[in-house]
Design a protein around this motif. Structure first.
Motif, mmCIF file in Angstrom:
data_model
loop_
_atom_site.group_PDB
_atom_site.id
_atom_site.type_symbol
_atom_site.label_atom_id
_atom_site.label_comp_id
_atom_site.label_asym_id
_atom_site.label_seq_id
_atom_site.Cartn_x
_atom_site.Cartn_y
_atom_site.Cartn_z
ATOM 1 N N HIS A 117 0.832 -1.207 0.000
ATOM 2 C CA HIS A 117 0.000 0.000 0.000
ATOM 3 C C HIS A 117 0.865 1.255 0.000
ATOM 4 C CE1 HIS A 117 -3.263 2.762 1.131
ATOM 5 N NE2 HIS A 117 -2.394 3.266 1.989
ATOM 6 N N ARG A 118 1.868 1.301 0.859
ATOM 7 C CA ARG A 118 2.721 2.482 0.945
ATOM 8 C C ARG A 118 3.476 2.728 -0.359
ATOM 9 N NH1 ARG A 118 5.355 1.417 6.945
ATOM 10 N NH2 ARG A 118 3.644 2.314 8.182
ATOM 11 N N VAL A 119 3.992 1.671 -0.960
ATOM 12 C CA VAL A 119 4.744 1.835 -2.204
ATOM 13 C C VAL A 119 3.834 2.311 -3.332
ATOM 14 C CG1 VAL A 119 6.029 0.587 -3.986
ATOM 15 C CG2 VAL A 119 6.549 0.207 -1.567
ATOM 16 N N ARG A 120 2.679 1.708 -3.469
ATOM 17 C CA ARG A 120 1.766 2.134 -4.521
ATOM 18 C C ARG A 120 1.310 3.567 -4.310
ATOM 19 N NH1 ARG A 120 -1.982 -3.325 -5.396
ATOM 20 N NH2 ARG A 120 -0.471 -4.436 -6.716
ATOM 21 N N SER A 121 1.055 3.948 -3.065
ATOM 22 C CA SER A 121 0.668 5.322 -2.770
ATOM 23 C C SER A 121 1.811 6.277 -3.089
ATOM 24 C CB SER A 121 0.255 5.465 -1.302
ATOM 25 O OG SER A 121 -0.880 4.679 -1.008
ATOM 26 N N GLY A 122 3.041 5.877 -2.762
ATOM 27 C CA GLY A 122 4.194 6.715 -3.051
ATOM 28 C C GLY A 122 4.413 6.912 -4.536
ATOM 29 N N LEU A 123 4.196 5.866 -5.311
ATOM 30 C CA LEU A 123 4.340 5.975 -6.763
ATOM 31 C C LEU A 123 3.266 6.889 -7.353
ATOM 32 C CD1 LEU A 123 5.191 2.263 -7.628
ATOM 33 C CD2 LEU A 123 6.756 4.227 -7.673
ATOM 34 N N HIS A 124 2.046 6.788 -6.826
ATOM 35 C CA HIS A 124 0.975 7.688 -7.272
ATOM 36 C C HIS A 124 1.342 9.142 -7.003
ATOM 37 C CE1 HIS A 124 -2.494 5.452 -8.771
ATOM 38 N NE2 HIS A 124 -2.213 4.495 -7.907
ATOM 39 N N ARG A 125 1.888 9.399 -5.825
ATOM 40 C CA ARG A 125 2.265 10.773 -5.487
ATOM 41 C C ARG A 125 3.366 11.281 -6.396
ATOM 42 N NH1 ARG A 125 1.146 8.938 -0.131
ATOM 43 N NH2 ARG A 125 3.294 8.208 0.107
ATOM 44 N N ASP A 126 4.340 10.411 -6.728
ATOM 45 C CA ASP A 126 5.419 10.811 -7.625
ATOM 46 C C ASP A 126 4.889 11.197 -9.000
ATOM 47 O OD1 ASP A 126 7.326 10.503 -5.738
ATOM 48 O OD2 ASP A 126 8.261 8.716 -6.603
ATOM 49 N N GLU A 127 3.839 10.499 -9.418
ATOM 50 C CA GLU A 127 3.248 10.784 -10.726
ATOM 51 C C GLU A 127 2.358 12.012 -10.706
ATOM 52 O OE1 GLU A 127 1.128 7.230 -11.483
ATOM 53 O OE2 GLU A 127 2.895 6.079 -12.132
ATOM 54 N N GLY A 128 2.074 12.508 -9.500
ATOM 55 C CA GLY A 128 1.146 13.613 -9.395
ATOM 56 C C GLY A 128 -0.289 13.200 -9.613
ATOM 57 N N ALA A 129 -0.530 11.878 -9.570
ATOM 58 C CA ALA A 129 -1.880 11.362 -9.797
ATOM 59 C C ALA A 129 -2.667 11.413 -8.499
ATOM 60 C CB ALA A 129 -1.824 9.926 -10.311
ATOM 61 N N PRO A 130 -3.949 11.727 -8.559
ATOM 62 C CA PRO A 130 -4.763 11.752 -7.333
ATOM 63 C C PRO A 130 -4.934 10.347 -6.765
ATOM 64 C CG PRO A 130 -6.152 12.007 -9.270
ATOM 65 C CD PRO A 130 -4.738 12.067 -9.753
ATOM 66 N N LEU A 131 -4.806 10.235 -5.462
ATOM 67 C CA LEU A 131 -5.021 8.955 -4.806
ATOM 68 C C LEU A 131 -6.515 8.691 -4.682
ATOM 69 C CD1 LEU A 131 -2.376 9.207 -1.943
ATOM 70 C CD2 LEU A 131 -2.206 7.909 -4.066
ATOM 71 N N MET A 209 -1.836 7.351 12.663
ATOM 72 C CA MET A 209 -2.924 7.277 11.700
ATOM 73 C C MET A 209 -2.460 6.353 10.580
ATOM 74 S SD MET A 209 -6.004 8.132 10.908
ATOM 75 C CE MET A 209 -6.394 9.579 11.895
ATOM 76 N N ARG A 210 -3.120 5.215 10.464
ATOM 77 C CA ARG A 210 -2.658 4.179 9.551
ATOM 78 C C ARG A 210 -3.685 3.947 8.448
ATOM 79 N NH1 ARG A 210 1.559 1.995 11.755
ATOM 80 N NH2 ARG A 210 1.502 -0.043 10.750
ATOM 81 N N PRO A 211 -3.246 3.415 7.316
ATOM 82 C CA PRO A 211 -4.206 3.132 6.248
ATOM 83 C C PRO A 211 -5.145 2.013 6.646
ATOM 84 C CG PRO A 211 -2.060 2.203 5.716
ATOM 85 C CD PRO A 211 -1.868 3.036 6.943
ATOM 86 N N ASP A 212 -6.366 2.102 6.198
ATOM 87 C CA ASP A 212 -7.360 1.058 6.447
ATOM 88 C C ASP A 212 -7.348 0.120 5.250
ATOM 89 O OD1 ASP A 212 -9.459 -0.550 7.020
ATOM 90 O OD2 ASP A 212 -10.958 1.038 7.198
ATOM 91 N N LEU A 213 -6.691 -1.018 5.406
ATOM 92 C CA LEU A 213 -6.545 -1.962 4.303
ATOM 93 C C LEU A 213 -7.665 -2.983 4.262
ATOM 94 C CD1 LEU A 213 -2.700 -2.616 4.541
ATOM 95 C CD2 LEU A 213 -3.924 -0.823 3.305
ATOM 96 N N ALA A 214 -8.558 -2.952 5.256
ATOM 97 C CA ALA A 214 -9.624 -3.954 5.323
ATOM 98 C C ALA A 214 -10.977 -3.387 4.918
ATOM 99 C CB ALA A 214 -9.711 -4.547 6.727
ATOM 100 N N GLU A 215 -11.285 -2.182 5.383
ATOM 101 C CA GLU A 215 -12.628 -1.655 5.180
ATOM 102 C C GLU A 215 -12.680 -0.460 4.240
ATOM 103 O OE1 GLU A 215 -14.507 -0.970 8.935
ATOM 104 O OE2 GLU A 215 -13.696 -2.801 9.806
ATOM 105 N N GLY A 216 -11.520 0.078 3.854
ATOM 106 C CA GLY A 216 -11.496 1.144 2.876
ATOM 107 C C GLY A 216 -11.958 2.492 3.366
ATOM 108 N N THR A 217 -11.847 2.780 4.662
ATOM 109 C CA THR A 217 -12.195 4.097 5.174
ATOM 110 C C THR A 217 -11.007 5.036 4.960
ATOM 111 O OG1 THR A 217 -11.373 3.681 7.409
ATOM 112 C CG2 THR A 217 -13.629 2.982 6.912
ATOM 113 N N SER A 218 -11.136 6.256 5.463
ATOM 114 C CA SER A 218 -10.088 7.253 5.243
ATOM 115 C C SER A 218 -8.872 7.051 6.146
ATOM 116 C CB SER A 218 -10.656 8.659 5.456
ATOM 117 O OG SER A 218 -11.215 8.782 6.754
#
Length: 274
Positions: A117-131, A209-218
């Motif tokens: 999750h962290r790596v994919r989020s980091g790559l999205h940020r590098d691309e300037g793509a909205p998460l 504050m950690r990512p919610d990998l099970a329920e998809g909340t914020s």
């Protein structure tokens, strides 16, 4: 196109004690962030770039101390993002291709899913793509690190079918209900899940504050409390949730498949005790 030069710093920034293999948790330090990260890192690199997983052996003073994973890309290039973790005197030998089982790993599943999750989020940020925008407010979670007079800590073996981190050893706790604060929830969850009622101070020792990998909340607002208790007879624990709950010597916790949150909290105690 994803390149190694772009991937390498994103992966490095994603490492932490909560993505470390518990076997190496006592040796993990911010100044050596790749320590204990080889297995989950190799899986995430395989997810993104394909190829093969490669397995070698780690020796120190002629004695095998463990194993080390890295990657061989489809063009034959070998990539090892965690090779710099090793101390002088530690050597890696061999290197055979291994077949990756389908799905998430049976061991360190929570660490793998968190790192991915962290790596994919980091790559999205590098691309300037909205998460992706998660739905719903943050989930509030309270856990407790209960310590007995010998220094052993109470750990709970999570259910095999739990939505998050199934089959891993974690801290007792759960959701904060309406009208509760985190400490009240920690006390209630301890009683409900183990039958233990502790009349002692609960001290906040860790929060994130950690990512919610099970329920998809914020996100998940996790707070961990430490409390000390008297000697607890083994038959005093009544399992209300999970497969088991028991006190484990601090020197033995790294032998267990810990959840990322438990690893993050326990790493502080392990660092203090050496």
């Amino acid at each position: 196109m994803l390149t190694l030069s772009r991937l390498r710093p994103v992966v490095r920034n994603a490492w932490g004690p909560d993505t470390c293999d518990p076997i190496d948790l006592a040796d993990w330090r911010p100044e050596n962030p790749s320590r204990g990260q080889c297995g989950v890192t190799a899986l995430v690199v395989h997810d993104l770039l394909g190829g093969e997983l490669v397995l070698g052996e780690v020796f120190e003073g002629g004695v095998r101390r463990g194993y080390h994973y890295w990657n061989r890309l489809p063009d034959g290039t070998e990539v090892d993002l965690t090779r710099d973790q090793f101390r002088p005197g530690e050597t890696v030998t061999g290197g055979v291709d291994v077949v990756r089982p389908a799905g998430s790993p049976n061991r360190c599943r929570g660490q793998y899913e968190l790192l991915r999750h962290r790596v994919r989020s980091g790559l999205h940020r590098d691309e300037g793509a909205p998460l992706p925008t998660p739905a719903g407010p943050p989930v509030r979670i309270a856990v407790v690190l209960l310590v007995d007079p010998t220094g052993a800590v109470l750990l709970q073996l999570r259910d095999r079918h739990a939505r998050a981190e199934p089959g891993q050893w974690g801290l007792v706790g759960g959701h904060v209900e309406a009208g509760e604060d985190h400490e009240q929830a920690a006390r209630r969850e301890l009683a409900e899940e183990t039958g233990l009622v502790v009349d002692a101070e609960f001290q906040l020792i860790w929060q994130d504050m950690r990512p919610d990998l099970a329920e998809g909340t914020s996100g998940v607002d996790v707070r961990a409390y430490v409390a000390r208790c008297d000697v607890v007879p083994s038959d005093a624990i009544v399992i209300g949730e999970g497969q088991a709950a028991e006190f484990v010597k601090l020197s033995e916790v790294t032998k267990l498949d810990l959840t990322p949150t438990a690893a993050a909290v326990l790493s502080r105690l392990l660092t203090r005790t050496g």
